[in-house]
Design a protein around this motif. Sequence first.
Motif, PDB file in Angstrom:
ATOM      1  N   PRO A 285       0.839  -1.286   0.016  1.00  0.00           N
ATOM      2  CA  PRO A 285      -0.015  -0.077  -0.023  1.00  0.00           C
ATOM      3  C   PRO A 285       0.879   1.386  -0.039  1.00  0.00           C
ATOM      4  CG  PRO A 285       0.085  -0.921   2.039  1.00  0.00           C
ATOM      5  CD  PRO A 285       0.607  -1.740   1.320  1.00  0.00           C
ATOM      6  N   ILE A 286       0.270   2.313  -0.384  1.00  0.00           N
ATOM      7  CA  ILE A 286       1.027   3.626  -0.553  1.00  0.00           C
ATOM      8  C   ILE A 286       0.816   4.239   1.142  1.00  0.00           C
ATOM      9  CG2 ILE A 286       1.069   5.875  -1.400  1.00  0.00           C
ATOM     10  CD1 ILE A 286       0.065   4.822  -4.036  1.00  0.00           C
ATOM     11  N   TYR A 287      -0.207   3.878   1.538  1.00  0.00           N
ATOM     12  CA  TYR A 287      -0.687   4.499   2.808  1.00  0.00           C
ATOM     13  C   TYR A 287      -0.768   3.482   3.811  1.00  0.00           C
ATOM     14  CZ  TYR A 287      -1.619   8.823   0.062  1.00  0.00           C
ATOM     15  OH  TYR A 287      -1.482   9.745  -0.744  1.00  0.00           O
ATOM     16  N   GLU A 288      -0.624   3.843   5.134  1.00  0.00           N
ATOM     17  CA  GLU A 288      -0.987   3.205   6.344  1.00  0.00           C
ATOM     18  C   GLU A 288      -1.729   4.110   7.280  1.00  0.00           C
ATOM     19  OE1 GLU A 288       1.980   0.539   8.145  1.00  0.00           O
ATOM     20  OE2 GLU A 288       2.783  -0.216   6.186  1.00  0.00           O
ATOM     21  N   LEU A 289      -2.568   3.479   8.278  1.00  0.00           N
ATOM     22  CA  LEU A 289      -3.168   4.273   9.058  1.00  0.00           C
ATOM     23  C   LEU A 289      -2.013   4.436  10.164  1.00  0.00           C
ATOM     24  CD1 LEU A 289      -6.822   2.714   9.015  1.00  0.00           C
ATOM     25  CD2 LEU A 289      -5.870   4.827   7.819  1.00  0.00           C
ATOM     26  N   GLY A 290      -1.760   5.776  10.578  1.00  0.00           N
ATOM     27  CA  GLY A 290      -0.794   6.087  11.661  1.00  0.00           C
ATOM     28  C   GLY A 290      -1.562   6.216  12.856  1.00  0.00           C
ATOM     29  N   VAL A 291      -1.386   5.556  14.030  1.00  0.00           N
ATOM     30  CA  VAL A 291      -2.028   5.580  15.240  1.00  0.00           C
ATOM     31  C   VAL A 291      -1.541   6.456  16.129  1.00  0.00           C
ATOM     32  CG1 VAL A 291      -3.168   4.248  16.931  1.00  0.00           C
ATOM     33  CG2 VAL A 291      -3.233   3.616  14.617  1.00  0.00           C
ATOM     34  N   ALA A 292      -2.067   7.516  16.936  1.00  0.00           N
ATOM     35  CA  ALA A 292      -0.903   8.370  17.819  1.00  0.00           C
ATOM     36  C   ALA A 292      -0.634   7.562  19.055  1.00  0.00           C
ATOM     37  CB  ALA A 292      -2.094   9.638  18.285  1.00  0.00           C
ATOM     38  N   PRO A 293       0.498   7.923  19.665  1.00  0.00           N
ATOM     39  CA  PRO A 293       0.926   7.170  20.801  1.00  0.00           C
ATOM     40  C   PRO A 293       0.018   7.074  21.825  1.00  0.00           C
ATOM     41  CG  PRO A 293       2.391   8.930  20.075  1.00  0.00           C
ATOM     42  CD  PRO A 293       1.259   8.981  19.184  1.00  0.00           C
ATOM     43  N   GLY A 294      -0.098   5.962  22.291  1.00  0.00           N
ATOM     44  CA  GLY A 294      -1.039   5.854  23.484  1.00  0.00           C
ATOM     45  C   GLY A 294      -2.317   5.382  23.118  1.00  0.00           C
ATOM     46  N   VAL A 295      -2.746   5.318  21.811  1.00  0.00           N
ATOM     47  CA  VAL A 295      -4.022   5.124  21.179  1.00  0.00           C
ATOM     48  C   VAL A 295      -4.191   3.612  20.934  1.00  0.00           C
ATOM     49  CG1 VAL A 295      -5.880   5.601  19.732  1.00  0.00           C
ATOM     50  CG2 VAL A 295      -4.511   7.395  20.794  1.00  0.00           C
ATOM     51  N   GLU A 296      -5.270   3.024  21.322  1.00  0.00           N
ATOM     52  CA  GLU A 296      -5.443   1.495  21.054  1.00  0.00           C
ATOM     53  C   GLU A 296      -6.199   1.398  19.690  1.00  0.00           C
ATOM     54  OE1 GLU A 296      -5.049  -1.911  22.120  1.00  0.00           O
ATOM     55  OE2 GLU A 296      -3.295  -0.886  23.205  1.00  0.00           O
ATOM     56  N   VAL A 297      -5.560   1.177  18.488  1.00  0.00           N
ATOM     57  CA  VAL A 297      -6.209   0.807  17.496  1.00  0.00           C
ATOM     58  C   VAL A 297      -5.495  -0.519  16.828  1.00  0.00           C
ATOM     59  CG1 VAL A 297      -7.072   1.544  15.017  1.00  0.00           C
ATOM     60  CG2 VAL A 297      -6.955   3.044  16.919  1.00  0.00           C
ATOM     61  N   LYS A 298      -6.242  -1.743  16.677  1.00  0.00           N
ATOM     62  CA  LYS A 298      -5.701  -2.759  16.246  1.00  0.00           C
ATOM     63  C   LYS A 298      -6.162  -3.160  15.009  1.00  0.00           C
ATOM     64  CE  LYS A 298      -2.438  -3.939  19.730  1.00  0.00           C
ATOM     65  NZ  LYS A 298      -2.135  -2.413  19.644  1.00  0.00           N
ATOM     66  N   THR A 299      -7.549  -2.919  14.844  1.00  0.00           N
ATOM     67  CA  THR A 299      -8.162  -3.378  13.942  1.00  0.00           C
ATOM     68  C   THR A 299      -9.235  -2.269  13.478  1.00  0.00           C
ATOM     69  OG1 THR A 299     -10.169  -4.142  15.016  1.00  0.00           O
ATOM     70  CG2 THR A 299      -8.571  -5.542  14.525  1.00  0.00           C
ATOM     71  N   LEU A 300      -9.752  -2.314  12.016  1.00  0.00           N
ATOM     72  CA  LEU A 300     -10.386  -1.049  11.657  1.00  0.00           C
ATOM     73  C   LEU A 300     -11.565  -0.997  12.437  1.00  0.00           C
ATOM     74  CD1 LEU A 300     -10.345  -1.840   7.918  1.00  0.00           C
ATOM     75  CD2 LEU A 300      -8.659  -0.315   9.365  1.00  0.00           C
ATOM     76  N   ALA A 301     -12.102  -1.996  13.099  1.00  0.00           N
ATOM     77  CA  ALA A 301     -13.393  -1.764  13.793  1.00  0.00           C
ATOM     78  C   ALA A 301     -12.919  -0.758  15.046  1.00  0.00           C
ATOM     79  CB  ALA A 301     -13.865  -2.800  14.479  1.00  0.00           C
ATOM     80  N   ASP A 302     -11.681  -0.857  15.630  1.00  0.00           N
ATOM     81  CA  ASP A 302     -11.520   0.064  16.731  1.00  0.00           C
ATOM     82  C   ASP A 302     -11.379   1.734  16.512  1.00  0.00           C
ATOM     83  OD1 ASP A 302     -10.944  -2.067  18.089  1.00  0.00           O
ATOM     84  OD2 ASP A 302      -8.699  -2.295  17.698  1.00  0.00           O
ATOM     85  N   LEU A 303     -11.662   1.862  15.307  1.00  0.00           N
ATOM     86  CA  LEU A 303     -11.842   3.272  14.787  1.00  0.00           C
ATOM     87  C   LEU A 303     -12.951   4.045  15.289  1.00  0.00           C
ATOM     88  CD1 LEU A 303     -10.852   3.156  10.995  1.00  0.00           C
ATOM     89  CD2 LEU A 303      -9.452   4.003  12.764  1.00  0.00           C
ATOM     90  N   ARG A 304     -13.987   3.235  15.762  1.00  0.00           N
ATOM     91  CA  ARG A 304     -15.304   3.919  16.266  1.00  0.00           C
ATOM     92  C   ARG A 304     -14.815   4.914  17.444  1.00  0.00           C
ATOM     93  NH1 ARG A 304     -20.467   2.424  16.146  1.00  0.00           N
ATOM     94  NH2 ARG A 304     -20.184   0.403  15.154  1.00  0.00           N
TER      95      ARG A 304
END
Lengths: 285, 351
Positions: free
Chosen positions: B129-148
């Motif tokens: 992929p060209i992009y990945e989803l960056g997740v801020a330090p200390g934020v729990e996002v392991k799957t796309l569903a965690d975006l809620r």
Amino acid sequence: MSGQTATIGGVRAKREQQAVTTRPVRRRRRLGPGKPIRFGAAIGPVLLLAIWSIGSAAGWLDPRVLSAPWTVVTTTGDLIADGRLQSNLLTSTQRAFVGLGLGILLGTVLALASGLSRIGEAVLDGPIQIKRAIPSLALLPLLILWLGIGETMKITTITLGVFVPIYIHTHNGLRTIDSRYVELAQTVGLSRWTFVRRVVLPGALPGFLLGLRFAVTGAWLSLVVVEQINSTSGIGYMMELARTYGQTDIIIVGLVLYGILGLLSDGAVRLIQRKALSWRRTLAD
Amino acid sequence: MLKNRLAVLAGAAAAITLLAGCGGDAAAGGGPKLALDAALPASVPDGARIVVGDPTTQKALELSGQLGKVTKFVQFANLSGGPQTTEAFRAKALDVGAVAEIPPIHATWTGLNVRIVASKFRQDPLNHPIYELGVAPGVEVKTLADLRGKKVAYSPGQAQGALVLKVLKKAGLTKEDVELVELPSTGDIYPNALAARQVEVAPIGGVAIKRYLSKYGKDGATTIRHGLRDDAAHLYVQTASLEDEGKAAAIRAYVAAWGVAQDWIDKHPKQWIEGYYVKDQGLSQADGEWLVDNAGHPEITADWSAAIERQQETIQLLAKETGNEEIKAADLYDLRFQAVAAEAIKAGAAK
């Protein structure tokens, strides 16, 4: 006016009083800033550098947010070894100077036109004040539409940023020339051109030079704006490229460079000021 | 007295007109007209010129020694990407721009008339992929569903913005389930916004992924894969340029050279890292190697039907979310160019 005479009168009264009293005369309090400190101009920047170094060494400054001064020095070394810094600096300097030259010319001509004639003032002054209120960054989209994305647009942007302070200060300096000189020029029957050369230009010079101080730093500032568009070189381009790749240290090299360039050009103008205005006796001396 | 005043005024007016230069000369061809369904001329007539905003290909042509073949009819401008190219299109200062999937759609919605004339994809796109989803330090996002419920950076009109909408759709979420923070994605704005925890999730691309993790990984910064195709890269032109016979011929010749250049990049990673990433872009050797590995191999096909279908899905999603009319993706592509790049690569390989 009357207030002034009153104070002068007051001072005179005080002196007379001092002359009358037989107490020994105390040294009068100095009201001016006094003798200049040696290398005084360097103290502020050096202090700033010291705080930055101490903060980095002690670990109070996160290097990811603000690189340490020595990192900036080594990065500068790398950039110079690459030849990237010199070539970018050269391009930027050329752009800045061409824009500055045009801006000085335009600002001076417009200031004379609007300062010496009522029609000129009525026509020119308003639009220039409007331009002054519009940020160069906001003008950029329009300038691209009108002038394309080439060098013309870049130099025009710098010129537009530079001519305003020159105009404002020259115009102001010109308008505050003492009317005695104008009357004298009329009495001795100077032609208009000689009047401009002998009275107006020297009289407006302090204002012009102050405007120039704003203009030289303004020219460097405009660079970062114009070099983000269709540039392949220049300090602004180098910084923008570094932003894309998150190279904070190169960005800070660019900032330091701007700081040094601004300080040097300002110093150069102040030197000219000192030489050109040596006839003035002011608080600064 | 009045004469003097008038002279002063005239001088001022002259100074102002000095500043008013002339605009760009692109897209203003005075040559013979060409219908949009007429066959493309095979050779570039003398005096035809196009302005091309495609700095990466320019460098590849230079490094592979092919630049001399196009300089006769191409003038390069150092800009690319949607906002800059559409602005230059409007200023009539550009004929060809290099962009991703969204800008041609957006340009059409904002009243420009554009056509895609070349397309490049990646082989095995889901793993490159060209992009990945960056997740801020200390934020729990392991799957796309965690975006809620998370704060997600969103830039309408850019590929990153469309990607966010696609990711939400894939996760079965709506815009109301997350907090979209409008933020343009230029320079290092997204990685910095993540590091400063101004947003919790933001799409970051290219070497920014590597730098973000190496800089802020120790604070707990992470990235996750979105598992979608985000690999489209196009050359698009103003339709007006295609209606000029000389420019159309030049565009065709440039697309062929572009195809050969992409192929050269793929086959010469060493020279590409050294000449482009290190020397021209000022990155380290390691960064360059990482970028080449992550890009995988290009796919330039002579059949655009699948690409047009994917673009139509993107248009549907964007039209719904932004309230614009749904345009036909097929209308964005000029199919006369469909096989030009692929055939040029074949011909180059046969030599």
